[in-house]
Design an enzyme around this catalytic site. Structure first.
Site, PDB file in Angstrom:
ATOM      1  N   GLY A 181      32.734  39.537  52.368  1.00 35.96           N
ATOM      2  CA  GLY A 181      34.127  39.265  52.708  1.00 35.96           C
ATOM      3  C   GLY A 181      34.597  37.836  52.564  1.00 35.96           C
ATOM      4  N   PRO A 211      27.746  39.191  50.028  1.00 41.08           N
ATOM      5  CG  PRO A 211      27.158  37.081  49.213  1.00 41.08           C
ATOM      6  CD  PRO A 211      26.615  38.250  49.991  1.00 41.08           C
ATOM      7  N   GLY A 212      30.391  39.547  47.650  1.00 46.63           N
ATOM      8  CA  GLY A 212      30.716  40.035  46.315  1.00 46.63           C
ATOM      9  C   GLY A 212      31.697  39.068  45.671  1.00 46.63           C
ATOM     10  NE  ARG A 213      37.795  38.929  47.671  1.00 48.00           N
ATOM     11  CZ  ARG A 213      38.671  39.842  47.230  1.00 48.00           C
ATOM     12  NH1 ARG A 213      39.390  39.593  46.164  1.00 48.00           N
ATOM     13  NH2 ARG A 213      38.807  40.993  47.866  1.00 48.00           N
ATOM     14  CE1 TYR A 257      43.268  46.136  47.565  1.00 48.52           C
ATOM     15  CE2 TYR A 257      42.679  44.855  45.623  1.00 48.52           C
ATOM     16  CZ  TYR A 257      42.428  45.901  46.491  1.00 48.52           C
ATOM     17  OH  TYR A 257      41.334  46.697  46.284  1.00 48.52           O
ATOM     18  CB  CYS A 262      56.117  52.954  31.898  1.00 46.87           C
ATOM     19  SG  CYS A 262      55.964  52.788  30.114  1.00 46.87           S
ATOM     20  CE1 TYR A 271      35.509  44.596  45.236  1.00 48.69           C
ATOM     21  CE2 TYR A 271      35.922  42.275  45.689  1.00 48.69           C
ATOM     22  CZ  TYR A 271      35.221  43.437  45.942  1.00 48.69           C
ATOM     23  OH  TYR A 271      34.235  43.443  46.891  1.00 48.69           O
TER      24      TYR A 271
END
Ligand SMILES: *Cc1c(COP(=O)(O)O)cnc(C)c1O
Length: 465
Positions: free
Chosen positions: A264, A299-301, A341, A369, A398
């Site tokens: 996070g 942790p990722g982001r 988001y 569109c 992401y």
């Protein structure tokens, strides 16, 4: 805490120069324009076209090492597991595996990807609110490090599967610490009303029950409060609640070996202040220094987000009464974060000439569109001619993983830069690959499935054996 619903004022947006200055792996060259690590981005755009994702391998390694240094500084027995869902490309997974990180996975596909990239099973943690039976069977058979159970129902399911298989699975209980991480509604996971985890008040009783069930061994607790967390207070609160529960469980005779503290950690998309890994490390030390537990983080982001960008070209610039619309060849099907988001991403031109042009507001949009196919509003950008190329920053996490073929748009190419070398790590998808798996039923088809090649059409959830 800032009101997360207040719209951002474009007057406060960082300029292209400020965005570059805050990102050490990006630089502006008088001839080559915007350079990632040692590679001019125009060279990549020219060679393979756009839209194209570009990731910096040296940048990822540097981020990984600074995170590990901060964690080591706690003096705790702490281990980092990369959250595969942020960017699951094999080249990214193998890079982190080579740095010694474990993996946090949320599906059978991610578990198999992590294994294919060389992550040892004993360094894989399985999270997720609805793990399928085949996925759990695989995790149990591979004897992965731990399965984080998210409900009483899932605990019973893991117990039944593992005992039928004659295995003992290590299980942690994911508790919902009921703290508000102050993040966007759609990426908050640790409040009581969110779908994740076991209610805090039920956790001790369920841990006791887990200790009596066959086929499983409770090894600890887990929590993950949300994503893009921008302050340390919610971490301190959540870790404090975990530590409290460790004391309660031990006081009643239960062994608690690990606490998995989730991921996070936020990144400075808009050059806003965010905690450094040392801050997270301090919160971990504060909560667990006297507990003698093994601490995991996921942790990722933070690891991949700033290391990636999306290259896009201007299709045309449409001037209306009040607004200049810069229409790109990348859309929300490629990068959905702004649409989903309300995410802010830096957008800067890559050519040396465009980088020094006078700044005027523009809305930067994609070709899809949908009105939500908008990357930025009233963004200060130089005049951009058709075919000018821009980089949408901080798109390593992401990004490609959330892309879709909406509007029959193929998957963008992916490139990995490493110092002054670059490699195409995924070719741009061919258009006819979009419909290669599709079948048109004929008038003579009677049974479901007869139109499809039975050899290739595996059901998504195989019937239990
Ligand atoms: C998504 C997720 C993470 C990673 O979150 P980031 O914000 O990318 O760091 C870690 N753990 C769990 C359980 C998750 O669902």
């Amino acid at each position: 805490m800032a009101d997360r619903s207040a719209p951002l004022d474009p007057a406060d947006d960082p300029s292209p120069d400020e965005l570059i200055a805050a990102r050490p792996f990006l630089s502006r060259h008088a001839m080559d324009g915007l350079v990632l690590e040692g590679v001019p981005l125009a060279r990549i755009a020219h060679a393979i076209g756009t839209p194209t994702w570009v990731y910096g391998a040296a940048t990822m390694r540097a981020r990984c090492r600074s995170l590990l240094d901060a964690l080591r500084g706690t003096g705790l027995d702490v281990h980092a597991h990369y959250a595969v869902k942020a960017n699951d490309h094999l080249a990214v997974l193998s890079l982190f595996a080579a740095e010694g990180l474990g993996a946090d996975v949320v599906s059978e596909g991610e578990l198999r990807r992590a294994r294919a990239a060389g992550v040892p099973a004993e360094q894989i943690v399985f999270s997720g609110v609805g793990k399928s039976v085949p996925a759990l069977r695989l995790a149990i058979a591979e004897d992965i490090e731990q399965i984080n159970a998210e409900s009483a129902e899932e605990l019973e399911m893991i117990s039944a599967l593992a005992s039928a298989m004659g295995h003992t699975a290590r299980v942690a209980l994911r508790v919902n610490p009921d703290v508000d991480a102050g993040t966007h509604e759609k990426i908050s996971t640790g409040r009581a009303q969110d779908k994740f985890g076991i209610p805090y008040a039920d956790a001790a009783a369920l841990y006791a029950r887990a200790a009596t069930l066959p086929g499983i061994r409770p090894v600890g607790l887990a929590a993950h409060i949300g994503s893009q967390v921008e302050t340390l207070a919610p971490y301190r609160a959540a870790f404090g609640r975990l530590a409290e529960l460790v004391h309660t469980l031990r006081a009643t005779g239960h062994a608690v070996e690990t606490v998995d503290c989730g991921g996070g950690l936020g990144i400075p998309y808009r050059n806003q202040p965010v905690p450094r890994p040392e801050g997270l490390a301090g919160a971990l030390r504060g909560a667990f220094h006297n507990l003698d537990v093994r601490v995991l983080v996921e942790p990722g982001r933070w690891l991949v987000g700033p290391a990636g960008l999306l290259l896009a070209s201007v299709i045309l610039v449409k001037q209306t009464e009040g607004t200049r619309f810069v229409v790109l060849d990348a859309g929300m099907n490629d990068l959905v974060r702004p649409a989903m988001y309300d995410a802010w991403h830096g957008i800067i031109p890559i050519s040396a000439v465009d980088l020094v042009g006078p700044l005027e507001p523009a809305d930067v949009v994609g070709p899809i569109c949908e009105s939500s196919d908008t990357f930025a509003r009233q963004r200060r950008l130089p005049p951009l001619a058709p075919n000018a190329c821009v980089a949408i920053l901080d798109a390593g996490a992401y990004g490609a993983v959330m892309s879709s073929p909406y509007n029959a748009r193929p998957r963008a190419a992916e490139v990995m830069v490493d110092g002054d070398r670059w490699t195409v790590i995924r070719a741009r998808q061919a258009l006819d690959a979009l419909w290669a798996d599709e079948r048109v039923p004929t008038a003579t088809d009677t049974d479901p499935g007869t139109a499809a090649d039975p050899g290739t059409a595996a059901p998504r959830t195989p019937a239990p054996a």
